[in-house]
Scaffold this active site. Structure first.
Site, PDB file in Angstrom:
ATOM      1  N   TRP A 187      -1.185   0.337  -9.683  1.00  0.00           N
ATOM      2  CA  TRP A 187      -0.067   1.221  -9.312  1.00  0.00           C
ATOM      3  C   TRP A 187      -0.548   2.664  -9.514  1.00  0.00           C
ATOM      4  O   TRP A 187      -1.079   2.998 -10.571  1.00  0.00           O
ATOM      5  CB  TRP A 187       1.182   0.981 -10.161  1.00  0.00           C
ATOM      6  CG  TRP A 187       2.189   2.069  -9.886  1.00  0.00           C
ATOM      7  CD1 TRP A 187       2.927   2.209  -8.748  1.00  0.00           C
ATOM      8  CD2 TRP A 187       2.492   3.206 -10.711  1.00  0.00           C
ATOM      9  NE1 TRP A 187       3.673   3.364  -8.819  1.00  0.00           N
ATOM     10  CE2 TRP A 187       3.434   3.991 -10.008  1.00  0.00           C
ATOM     11  CE3 TRP A 187       2.058   3.637 -11.969  1.00  0.00           C
ATOM     12  CZ2 TRP A 187       3.955   5.190 -10.520  1.00  0.00           C
ATOM     13  CZ3 TRP A 187       2.569   4.821 -12.486  1.00  0.00           C
ATOM     14  CH2 TRP A 187       3.516   5.586 -11.758  1.00  0.00           C
ATOM     15  N   GLU A 228       1.106  -2.428  -6.277  1.00  0.00           N
ATOM     16  CA  GLU A 228       2.529  -2.157  -6.538  1.00  0.00           C
ATOM     17  C   GLU A 228       2.986  -0.883  -5.832  1.00  0.00           C
ATOM     18  O   GLU A 228       2.467   0.202  -6.072  1.00  0.00           O
ATOM     19  CB  GLU A 228       2.733  -2.013  -8.057  1.00  0.00           C
ATOM     20  CG  GLU A 228       4.175  -1.741  -8.444  1.00  0.00           C
ATOM     21  CD  GLU A 228       4.369  -1.575  -9.954  1.00  0.00           C
ATOM     22  OE1 GLU A 228       3.362  -1.513 -10.696  1.00  0.00           O
ATOM     23  OE2 GLU A 228       5.530  -1.496 -10.381  1.00  0.00           O
ATOM     24  N   LYS A 230       6.086   1.932  -4.593  1.00  0.00           N
ATOM     25  CA  LYS A 230       7.192   2.629  -5.243  1.00  0.00           C
ATOM     26  C   LYS A 230       7.894   3.526  -4.247  1.00  0.00           C
ATOM     27  O   LYS A 230       7.318   3.936  -3.238  1.00  0.00           O
ATOM     28  CB  LYS A 230       6.638   3.457  -6.405  1.00  0.00           C
ATOM     29  CG  LYS A 230       7.713   4.062  -7.257  1.00  0.00           C
ATOM     30  CD  LYS A 230       7.165   4.523  -8.594  1.00  0.00           C
ATOM     31  CE  LYS A 230       8.279   5.179  -9.385  1.00  0.00           C
ATOM     32  NZ  LYS A 230       7.898   5.446 -10.748  1.00  0.00           N
ATOM     33  N   ASP A 261       8.395  -4.478  -8.003  1.00  0.00           N
ATOM     34  CA  ASP A 261       9.084  -3.962  -9.186  1.00  0.00           C
ATOM     35  C   ASP A 261      10.545  -3.749  -8.798  1.00  0.00           C
ATOM     36  O   ASP A 261      10.837  -3.054  -7.815  1.00  0.00           O
ATOM     37  CB  ASP A 261       8.427  -2.648  -9.623  1.00  0.00           C
ATOM     38  CG  ASP A 261       9.026  -2.095 -10.910  1.00  0.00           C
ATOM     39  OD1 ASP A 261      10.267  -1.991 -11.001  1.00  0.00           O
ATOM     40  OD2 ASP A 261       8.259  -1.728 -11.823  1.00  0.00           O
ATOM     41  N   HIS A 264      11.825  -0.231  -7.784  1.00  0.00           N
ATOM     42  CA  HIS A 264      11.063   0.608  -6.862  1.00  0.00           C
ATOM     43  C   HIS A 264      11.600   0.651  -5.442  1.00  0.00           C
ATOM     44  O   HIS A 264      10.855   0.892  -4.491  1.00  0.00           O
ATOM     45  CB  HIS A 264       9.603   0.173  -6.860  1.00  0.00           C
ATOM     46  CG  HIS A 264       8.909   0.549  -8.133  1.00  0.00           C
ATOM     47  ND1 HIS A 264       7.548   0.495  -8.282  1.00  0.00           N
ATOM     48  CD2 HIS A 264       9.399   1.003  -9.302  1.00  0.00           C
ATOM     49  CE1 HIS A 264       7.224   0.891  -9.501  1.00  0.00           C
ATOM     50  NE2 HIS A 264       8.333   1.196 -10.145  1.00  0.00           N
ATOM     51  N   HIS A 288       7.507  -7.255 -11.360  1.00  0.00           N
ATOM     52  CA  HIS A 288       7.790  -6.388 -12.491  1.00  0.00           C
ATOM     53  C   HIS A 288       9.304  -6.416 -12.650  1.00  0.00           C
ATOM     54  O   HIS A 288      10.024  -5.704 -11.955  1.00  0.00           O
ATOM     55  CB  HIS A 288       7.305  -4.958 -12.236  1.00  0.00           C
ATOM     56  CG  HIS A 288       5.878  -4.758 -12.603  1.00  0.00           C
ATOM     57  ND1 HIS A 288       5.275  -3.526 -12.661  1.00  0.00           N
ATOM     58  CD2 HIS A 288       4.931  -5.656 -12.979  1.00  0.00           C
ATOM     59  CE1 HIS A 288       4.012  -3.674 -13.043  1.00  0.00           C
ATOM     60  NE2 HIS A 288       3.782  -4.953 -13.228  1.00  0.00           N
ATOM     61  N   ASP A 296      14.739   4.489 -10.910  1.00  0.00           N
ATOM     62  CA  ASP A 296      13.772   3.594 -11.553  1.00  0.00           C
ATOM     63  C   ASP A 296      13.793   3.874 -13.059  1.00  0.00           C
ATOM     64  O   ASP A 296      12.801   4.302 -13.636  1.00  0.00           O
ATOM     65  CB  ASP A 296      12.385   3.884 -10.952  1.00  0.00           C
ATOM     66  CG  ASP A 296      11.311   2.968 -11.495  1.00  0.00           C
ATOM     67  OD1 ASP A 296      11.631   1.831 -11.857  1.00  0.00           O
ATOM     68  OD2 ASP A 296      10.147   3.409 -11.562  1.00  0.00           O
ATOM     69  N   ASP A 298      14.067   2.029 -15.682  1.00  0.00           N
ATOM     70  CA  ASP A 298      13.398   1.110 -16.605  1.00  0.00           C
ATOM     71  C   ASP A 298      14.237   0.743 -17.815  1.00  0.00           C
ATOM     72  O   ASP A 298      13.746   0.715 -18.943  1.00  0.00           O
ATOM     73  CB  ASP A 298      12.028   1.679 -17.003  1.00  0.00           C
ATOM     74  CG  ASP A 298      11.026   1.541 -15.878  1.00  0.00           C
ATOM     75  OD1 ASP A 298      10.582   0.420 -15.627  1.00  0.00           O
ATOM     76  OD2 ASP A 298      10.710   2.565 -15.225  1.00  0.00           O
ATOM     77  N   ASP A 328       8.705  -5.099 -16.908  1.00  0.00           N
ATOM     78  CA  ASP A 328       8.299  -3.694 -16.882  1.00  0.00           C
ATOM     79  C   ASP A 328       9.504  -2.799 -17.146  1.00  0.00           C
ATOM     80  O   ASP A 328      10.288  -2.527 -16.240  1.00  0.00           O
ATOM     81  CB  ASP A 328       7.665  -3.346 -15.524  1.00  0.00           C
ATOM     82  CG  ASP A 328       7.168  -1.904 -15.485  1.00  0.00           C
ATOM     83  OD1 ASP A 328       7.106  -1.269 -16.552  1.00  0.00           O
ATOM     84  OD2 ASP A 328       6.845  -1.412 -14.385  1.00  0.00           O
TER      85      ASP A 328
END
Ligand code: RNT
Ligand code: ZN
Length: 418
Positions: A187, A228, A230, A261, A264, A288, A296, A298, A328
């Site tokens: 990534w 990955e 995004k 992910d 993303h 992820h 994003d 997280d 993640d």
């Protein structure tokens, strides 16, 4: 040890699931074979061990300043070991290149070698986990321009190509020693804050860099790369070089593992619906699992609708053996051990629920046009006693279901002293 109450509730659950043709014992076996790749970076807010003060860049952010983040390799390993005692199953640990054992020396990204990860390999063997790996293209002065592999500056680009080359060698060595392929994730944060007039050029640069480095082939029993995409990063809002279309095209063309992910994509766009499409065109998928809150962000993974849909899509596609499940997220505002445990448990619960679904019955309804019946059974599944099954699964594996107080005492005896 299974408590009497847990046992009783479990037996009732087994009987109830039997009425819809589900063999709970078989399901527990399937759930137990799901290895979740635990992201090492939740333990220390993505700092790593390169040099103490390094700032997190690349458009990602760990917000919060809850005390007790892991500051050393030993603290981080101790935290991961604690986490592993609080969840059933055999899992993996996902490392980033900045988490090497550099022995206090400054080892730049284009200098890292397998020897810097040997103590991780040894630790993993001791603890009984397998390792995965990530190149680290952020938190470095040479990524400050916003470009790494896609940089128009040849010197910067080759620096990162060398980093990638070395990370693949390290991954292969990890995989060779552990007897299980190390999944190496790529990534990059590359992008621009404002509108660029060079969308194509940066993507050409990225393609060139990947084509060149990935020309070197490794034994798939040792390592596999995944890529990955995004949507955007903080400070890089207008353009992301490694977009979904870029990597989907690249992955399909080169038969590579695509990383999805959950954070993303656009806020109402979901990765659960992408799984069945990608599985037709790429060999495997890496997940992820994350929880975006408006961006994003997280956040810690919880048992929300999207997590359940992700698990359902994998199980309904019978693709557990083609999907790598990794976590993640990085929440620095709460107890970090707790953040791991809640996320792992939520992920296991989602898969458990999916495995307990009477999919054949549902498909029979659907093929007969009985859509009310399909909906009713799907609704009833939500309140079936899967929680009793999960508790039993934990206790028969020697895992306490009173993890909250366990984490509190770990915090008061150890973390709070940091
Ligand atoms: C960033 C990506 C990436 C990182 C980790 C630390 O948006 O999700 O996977 O979170 O590599
Ligand atoms: Zn990610």
């Amino acid at each position: 040890m299974v408590k009497e109450q847990t046992q009783k509730a479990f037996e009732l659950a087994v009987a109830q699931y039997a009425t819809i043709g589900i063999d709970v014992h078989k399901v527990i076996g399937q759930l137990n074979s799901l290895s979740i790749s635990l992201h090492c970076w939740q333990a220390d807010d993505v700092h790593g061990f390169e040099n103490a003060g390094s700032e997190l860049t690349g458009g990602i952010q760990a917000t919060g300043n809850y005390p007790g983040r892991a500051r050393t390799l030993n603290e981080l390993r101790a935290d991961l070991e604690k986490v592993l005692t609080l969840v059933p199953g055999t899992h993996r640990v996902n490392l980033h290149a900045i988490y090497g054992d550099f022995g206090g020396e400054m080892v730049d990204r284009d200098q890292i070698e397998p020897k810097h990860f040997q103590s991780w390999i040894d630790w993993a063997k001791k603890v009984g986990v397998k390792l995965d790996f990530n190149s680290t293209f952020f938190s470095h002065p040479k990524s400050d321009s916003g470009f790494t592999l896609s940089s128009p500056d040849k010197e910067i680009q080759s620096f990162w190509m060398e980093h990638l080359r070395r990370c693949r060698i390290i991954s292969a060595e990890i995989g060779r020693q552990q007897g299980s392929p190390c999944i190496h994730n790529i990534w990059i944060p590359d992008g621009t804050k404002d509108r660029t007039v060079n969308r194509l050029a940066y993507r050409e640069n990225l393609k060139y860099a990947l084509d060149t480095v990935l020309e070197e082939k490794f034994n798939p029993n040792y390592m596999s790369d995944c890529i990955e995409s995004k949507l955007f990063g903080i400070g890089l809002e207008s353009y992301t070089v490694g977009s979904h279309e870029f990597y989907m095209g690249y992955g399909v063309k080169n038969k590579m593992i695509i990383t999805l992910d959950a954070g993303h994509f656009h806020p109402t766009e979901v990765i659960s619906d992408k799984i069945s499409s990608l599985l037709l065109f790429v060999p495997e998928i890496m997940l992820h699992v994350s929880r975006p809150v408006r961006w994003d962000s997280d956040h810690v993974v919880i048992l929300d609708d999207e997590l359940q849909h992700i698990a359902q899509e994998i199980i309904r596609a019978n693709a557990l053996d083609r999907v790598h499940v990794g976590l993640d997220y990085f929440d620095a505002s709460i107890n970090r051990i707790g953040a791991y445990v809640v996320g792992i448990r939520a992920t296991q619960k989602a898969f458990l629920q999916a495995l307990l679904e009477p999919v054949e019955l549902l498909r029979a309804f659907e093929s007969e046009g009985k859509n009310f019946e399909r909906m009713a059974v799907l609704e009833e599944m939500k309140s079936m006693p899967w929680g009793a099954v999960y508790n039993y699964y934990c206790e028969q594996a020697g895992i306490t279901i009173d993890y909250v107080s366990e984490i509190e005492s770990y915090e008061s005896s150890l973390i709070s002293k940091r």
